[in-house]
Scaffold this active site. Sequence first.
Site, short mmCIF file in Angstrom:
data_model
loop_
_atom_site.label_atom_id
_atom_site.label_comp_id
_atom_site.label_asym_id
_atom_site.label_seq_id
_atom_site.Cartn_x
_atom_site.Cartn_y
_atom_site.Cartn_z
N THR A 1 37.49 45.27 42.33
CA THR A 1 38.58 45.10 43.46
C THR A 1 38.35 44.35 44.81
O THR A 1 37.24 44.09 45.05
CB THR A 1 38.82 46.75 43.77
OG1 THR A 1 38.85 47.69 42.94
CG2 THR A 1 40.06 47.22 44.87
N ALA B 1 43.62 42.59 46.02
CA ALA B 1 43.80 42.82 44.39
C ALA B 1 43.09 44.07 43.92
O ALA B 1 42.04 43.89 43.79
CB ALA B 1 43.09 41.68 43.68
N GLY B 2 44.18 45.10 43.90
CA GLY B 2 43.65 46.23 43.40
C GLY B 2 43.95 46.75 42.00
O GLY B 2 43.35 46.06 40.85
N SER B 3 45.29 47.17 41.71
CA SER B 3 45.83 47.41 40.55
C SER B 3 45.96 45.79 39.76
O SER B 3 45.72 45.76 38.65
CB SER B 3 46.98 47.80 40.72
OG SER B 3 46.92 49.09 41.32
N ARG C 1 37.41 54.87 30.77
CA ARG C 1 38.41 55.51 31.29
C ARG C 1 38.45 57.15 31.16
O ARG C 1 38.64 57.99 31.74
CB ARG C 1 39.89 55.06 31.06
CG ARG C 1 40.48 53.99 32.13
CD ARG C 1 41.81 53.48 31.77
NE ARG C 1 41.72 52.48 32.73
CZ ARG C 1 42.58 51.38 32.76
NH1 ARG C 1 43.20 51.00 31.38
NH2 ARG C 1 42.95 50.58 33.64
N GLY D 1 44.80 80.90 49.24
CA GLY D 1 45.22 81.18 50.75
C GLY D 1 44.16 80.67 51.81
O GLY D 1 43.44 79.42 51.62
N GLU E 1 39.83 53.30 38.41
CA GLU E 1 39.73 53.14 36.96
C GLU E 1 41.15 52.95 36.57
O GLU E 1 41.49 53.46 35.48
CB GLU E 1 39.03 54.22 35.95
CG GLU E 1 37.32 53.96 36.21
CD GLU E 1 37.01 52.84 35.75
OE1 GLU E 1 36.40 52.04 36.76
OE2 GLU E 1 36.76 52.44 34.56
N GLY E 2 41.90 52.35 37.31
CA GLY E 2 43.32 52.37 37.10
C GLY E 2 43.98 53.47 37.61
O GLY E 2 43.76 54.67 37.33
N GLN F 1 49.65 55.26 37.90
CA GLN F 1 50.94 54.58 37.36
C GLN F 1 50.34 53.31 36.42
O GLN F 1 50.86 53.11 35.39
CB GLN F 1 51.32 53.88 38.66
CG GLN F 1 52.31 54.89 39.66
CD GLN F 1 51.34 55.94 40.13
OE1 GLN F 1 50.08 55.46 40.50
NE2 GLN F 1 51.50 57.07 40.24
#
Lengths: 422, 365
Positions: free
Chosen positions: A143, A147-149, A276, A375, A399-400, A403
């Site tokens: 990452t 630039a992530g996903s 994953r 509660g 790890e993704g 989405q």
Amino acid sequence: MPIEFEPPKPIVQTQFVLKTVAEEMMRSKSRYFDEHEHEIPWDYIEFMHTAMKAMGAGSLAPKQNGNGHEGEEQKEKRPPIAYQALAAQIEALAWGDVGFYLCTPGGGLGAAAVQAAGTPEQRAKFLARFAGEKPTFAAMCMTEAGAGSDTASIRARAVLDEKTNEWVLNGEKIFVTAGDKSLTPYEKLGKGFIVVWASIDPSAGRAGMRAFVVEAGTPGVRVTKLEHKLGIRVSDTAAISLVDVRVPFDHILGSPTVEKTTTGFKGAMATFDATRPLVAASGLGVARAALEFLKEKLAENGVQIRYGLPRQKLTAIERDVIDMEIMLKSAWLMVIKAVWMADNKHPNALESSMSKVKAGDVGTKITQKVVEILGPLGYSREFLAEKWFRDAKITDIYEGTGQINRLVVARQILGYSGAELR
Amino acid sequence: MYSFDPTEEQQMLIDAVRKYAANDLRPAAREAEEGGELPKKLISKGWELGLLQASIPEAYGGFGERSAVTGVLAVEEMAFGDLAGTLAVMTPSLFATPILLAGTEEQKQEYLPKVIEGDWAPYTAALIEYAFDFDPLALRTIAALAGDEYVLNGEKAFVPFAKEAEALLVYANLDGQTQGFIVPKDAAGLTIGGEREKLMSLNALPMYRVKLENVKVPAANRLGGASGHDFEPILASMRLAAASAAVGVANAAFEYSKNYAKEREAFGVKIAQKQAIAFMLAEMRTEIEASRLLTWEAAWKLDAGKEDAFTEAYLAYMGAADMAMMVTDRAVQILGGHGYIREHPVEMWMRNGRGFAMFTGLVIV
Ligand SMILES: Cc1cc2nc3c(=O)[nH]c(=O)nc-3n(C[C@H](O)[C@H](O)[C@H](O)COP(=O)(O)OP(=O)(O)OC[C@H]3O[C@@H](n4cnc5c(N)ncnc54)[C@H](O)[C@@H]3O)c2cc1C
């Protein structure tokens, strides 16, 4: 072998042992480290290192063709269970505290990347250290701020200096789990490394992406920041800067040539197929902790769950608890199927991502629901439910994201490329 | 060990059922639904696959051992073709499987060969009652011991093929326990409703209301004899069958809407290329897998005699019923207006999908 759901004995035994570890070494410290972000849980790290050495497992990353610490079984030609054992261990540790689990020495995602994308020589060279005297860490740096996903748009660069036959790396990485423990020369730790994803040919896009092993102490690489987070606070999340960092030629994982294919990117994706379901397992550990805690509290207060009744006869709480059990059990089976496929060398991109989608959903839903049902007890920092709620959310992000994993699943089932379904 | 591979025998059975589902059940489903009738030949062909026969030992005329795992594998495949057809083909199991599971030696000897020796024959069972809070573990139909007879009183609903049935297994409340009673077709006090049940779906399956007014059966007709039987294993087998049928129907809806989405264009692209559609499909596939695995595990636990098998079958069933509703609803959504039109099967699967929450007792493995 026919359809069967008997957990392998070695797995049950480890789960049993890890439950004690979780209770003694993790739960009792969970709150302290949540409230003292950036302190390092040395007791846990040293304990785990010693324990894993005693069990013969230097690294939590499964050995290639091997069977975790079940060498015996291999000889008898029993089915391989290394990934299954790993998933079960991770779930059990995350049940204790998922942030602590991320502080387990042994290489984490860094070792997993070497495992998935490296050659046998590279595996031997880089992974041996985890069985050494001191606990040792490795991390994975994909990452970046921009630039992530969209991993293919990373800007980190690697250029080959043909005179010295070294790669020269430049870039800024963020959100690196255990980046600090992998790079900073702590007295108590062995020398770690980070795996840095960079492009060797920006014009080639994905095809140009490669992973490089950067040893701790290499000039030009340094930790620039430690993040403050919603949850998993005991786990360090580092920003790392690389300025003219030189690494030997053979520190590039896999193939050094840029074919017109997407091998490099595939290396990254192969890493994800492997990791994953393991991340999914960690999320489910948190969810189980929360659900078990809820059931204990309900039982203490005389609330029984009447399994077997039709929905129309159930109370709202019974419905919720039953739905959560359905979610948790089925999500766990999806993890088991994905890692069973990995153990048996079946391609598991679909199952791997489905297990992550499901665990991301289940982890967040269960922990949210548990806080709601409890509660004031749920919201109070006197108990850990509110912490698990904060911890669980990460499962649906790293790890993704949920989405991105839905995209992977959709592409698989529709037979679409990344270009056809973005 | 964990394993997700069916045995070779199971795979052969799956393949055979899949062929029947695709080539026979599916093409006949719409006409059967609209016309209210399944061709007898179609049912017989499904019967010849031998699902029930293969679950009954040779001693009683069959050729195998019962396995809940095999059962759920087969039912999912068949329901992928058509639910009403599946329930029709499997109706004799409603009578035979509980006898196999809980019957006395005499009951097995007397009934099992009869049910399976020839062509499909209408043996059935009556569990469901017409009440919003119908609960198989708290029936309103009452059984009482009078001398050496049991007297049954009450009303049953949704009883498949009751009109032509040779015999029915009627479930009733005996001192708080759900117990089965074998009731012959000509028992005095037994009235099969004149008109067929009119339901939201399953129009192809003839189902009836069954009234029991002081129906007397010999004590020997109580399932399991004088000491009766445990209803839990039977209920679990019903729930697992319903769960796997739900997975089959959901999978049918998923596959159909997926293929449609790859063909249909809107705004210059296939609708499947839109994330709103693609994500629905991804979630449908994920939830189908979740339910399938939980059903398999519960079936395996039942076969292995695990103590939490009944609870797990309950959870698998509850989960699958919800899942089937979610998936079939989305399938209609993916087809848009066309999904609402009866030329496509998805609306029928959506009507099926809503039913699983109350289909306990219509199918058993
Ligand atoms: C605690 C923590 C630890 C981490 N550890 C590591 C690590 O060790 N190594 C590492 O390399 N990274 C690590 N990460 C980074 C993590 O993997 C990324 O944060 C993640 O991939 C998302 O990227 P992003 O944050 O840039 O979000 P973005 O990519 O900007 O996404 C924002 C939103 O847009 C959605 N989105 C993005 N693209 C699409 C698309 N095509 N279709 C639909 N929706 C889309 C996302 O799902 C999300 O909801 C870590 C992150 C955290 C918070």
